[in-house]
Design a protein around this motif. Structure first.
Motif, mmCIF file in Angstrom:
data_model
loop_
_atom_site.group_PDB
_atom_site.id
_atom_site.type_symbol
_atom_site.label_atom_id
_atom_site.label_comp_id
_atom_site.label_asym_id
_atom_site.label_seq_id
_atom_site.Cartn_x
_atom_site.Cartn_y
_atom_site.Cartn_z
ATOM 1 N N UNK A 78 0.712 -0.980 0.371
ATOM 2 C CA UNK A 78 -0.164 -0.796 -0.109
ATOM 3 C C UNK A 78 0.771 1.236 -0.341
ATOM 4 N N UNK A 79 2.006 1.401 0.635
ATOM 5 C CA UNK A 79 2.856 2.369 0.447
ATOM 6 C C UNK A 79 3.940 1.449 0.743
ATOM 7 N N UNK A 80 5.439 2.457 0.496
ATOM 8 C CA UNK A 80 7.094 2.511 -0.160
ATOM 9 C C UNK A 80 6.601 2.992 1.763
ATOM 10 N N UNK A 81 8.064 2.157 1.896
ATOM 11 C CA UNK A 81 8.795 2.210 3.443
ATOM 12 C C UNK A 81 10.084 2.366 2.753
ATOM 13 N N UNK A 82 11.121 2.858 3.579
ATOM 14 C CA UNK A 82 11.860 2.574 3.823
ATOM 15 C C UNK A 82 13.145 2.636 4.902
ATOM 16 N N UNK A 83 14.133 1.426 5.699
ATOM 17 C CA UNK A 83 14.185 0.979 6.455
ATOM 18 C C UNK A 83 15.343 0.907 7.050
ATOM 19 N N UNK A 84 15.983 1.269 8.034
ATOM 20 C CA UNK A 84 18.334 1.054 8.914
ATOM 21 C C UNK A 84 18.076 -0.682 8.956
#
Length: 326
Positions: A97-103
């Motif tokens: 549904x949406x883009x996430x950027x993770x460490x």
């Protein structure tokens, strides 16, 4: 007298099987699973009750050492952490549904077991007892207390604090003071996963696959859920892991996450999303031994009040990879 854990029929103390449903009771513990369909088996089963496949009889119920051999996970008193390399992913549904950027971060190989919880806290609150089964009957606040206590034992900086207090054990779970809890994501200690971290890890991380369940598309191979659990938890690590080597991300017990629960996810790009700043419930993920298949997907979401406890609710822990924080 004793009661069948499957159908609750009252039985005499000397019973080995339930007279109503045939489930093993008394000293006949559920200790393994059918290699064909994943159904639970007792020590003396000759055939799987679900698919009919012949199985090897174990004359004596296995010791904890034998369970260690059956399980594919380490099951040490200190949880084994698996590295998860950071990256981008689509969160919230099968297609995203949406883009996430993770460490990058490190996550425990399995849900916290009763043995691991007992080692740190000194007691086992679980209703469905077994040292290598997931700990349950632990509320969100107690999960945070476990994280801080384990951090202190290992000489790490605790992540959670209320004001200047890192020892959270004196605060009642129903106290409004928990609204002031903060998490230092740059600390070296243990913490709960955020919802985004949980889903990212369940999907297999940076090179994850589009499976509905953590580790595959066949839920019976990767999860204990309502159709194959025989209405109980199971020793961790008996099912197939996902591509990162994480076990029981789906099924067995639902897992607490850090975030306040909000039914609607964001619609814009998020970097290290950590949920709403206020709320009344906290997110939980993964589904459990009594849920249906749809509730055990990598994207299914629900929430509970922080003081809530259940024999189907446990937790998994992680640590930030401080060197790669965005």
């Amino acid at each position: 007298m004793l009661n069948c854990i499957k159908c609750n029929t009252e039985l005499p103390d000397e019973a080995n099987f339930c007279s109503n449903c045939g489930f093993p009771v008394g000293s006949l513990k559920v200790c393994r699973s059918c290699t064909n369909c994943g159904a639970s088996l007792s020590a003396i089963d000759k055939f799987c009750s679900q698919c009919g496949k012949a199985v090897r009889v174990i004359k004596d119920a296995p010791t904890s050492g034998t369970l260690q051999e059956i399980s594919q996970s380490s099951n040490d008193t200190i949880p084994k952490l698996v590295p998860v390399k950071g990256g981008d992913f689509l969160m919230g549904s099968l297609t995203g549904e949406f883009q996430a950027t993770l460490s990058s971060f490190y996550v425990s190989e399995t849900p916290i077991t009763q043995k691991q919880y007992m080692y740190v806290i000194g007691k086992n609150p679980s209703k469905l007892q077994g040292e290598d089964r997931p700990v349950e009957m632990v509320n969100w606040c107690e999960a945070l207390i476990y994280c801080n206590t384990l951090s202190s034992i290992q000489g790490l900086t605790p992540c959670y604090s209320i004001g200047t207090q890192y020892d959270l054990s004196s605060f009642d779970a129903n106290s409004p003071v928990w609204k002031r809890i903060t998490c230092n994501f740059a600390a070296s200690g243990y913490r709960l996963l955020t919802e985004a971290e949980w889903e990212y890890a369940a999907r297999g991380g940076k090179d994850g696959s589009p499976y509905r369940y953590a580790g595959g598309s066949d839920i019976n191979q990767v999860a204990w859920y309502g159709e194959n659990s025989d209405i109980t938890t199971h020793v961790v690590g008996l099912k197939k892991p996902n591509s990162l080597g994480l076990f029981d991300m789906c099924g067995n017990v639902t897992e607490w996450c850090w975030d306040y629960y909000e039914p609607r996810l964001p619609t814009t790009l998020q970097v290290n999303p950590r949920g709403p700043s206020i709320g009344t419930m906290h997110a939980k993920r993964g589904g459990c031994w009594l849920d249906d298949a749809d509730q055990c997907t990598v994207f299914y979401r629900s929430g509970s009040i922080p003081s809530g406890k259940s024999s189907s609710l446990g937790f998994r822990i992680c640590r930030s990879d401080i060197s790669t924080q965005i």
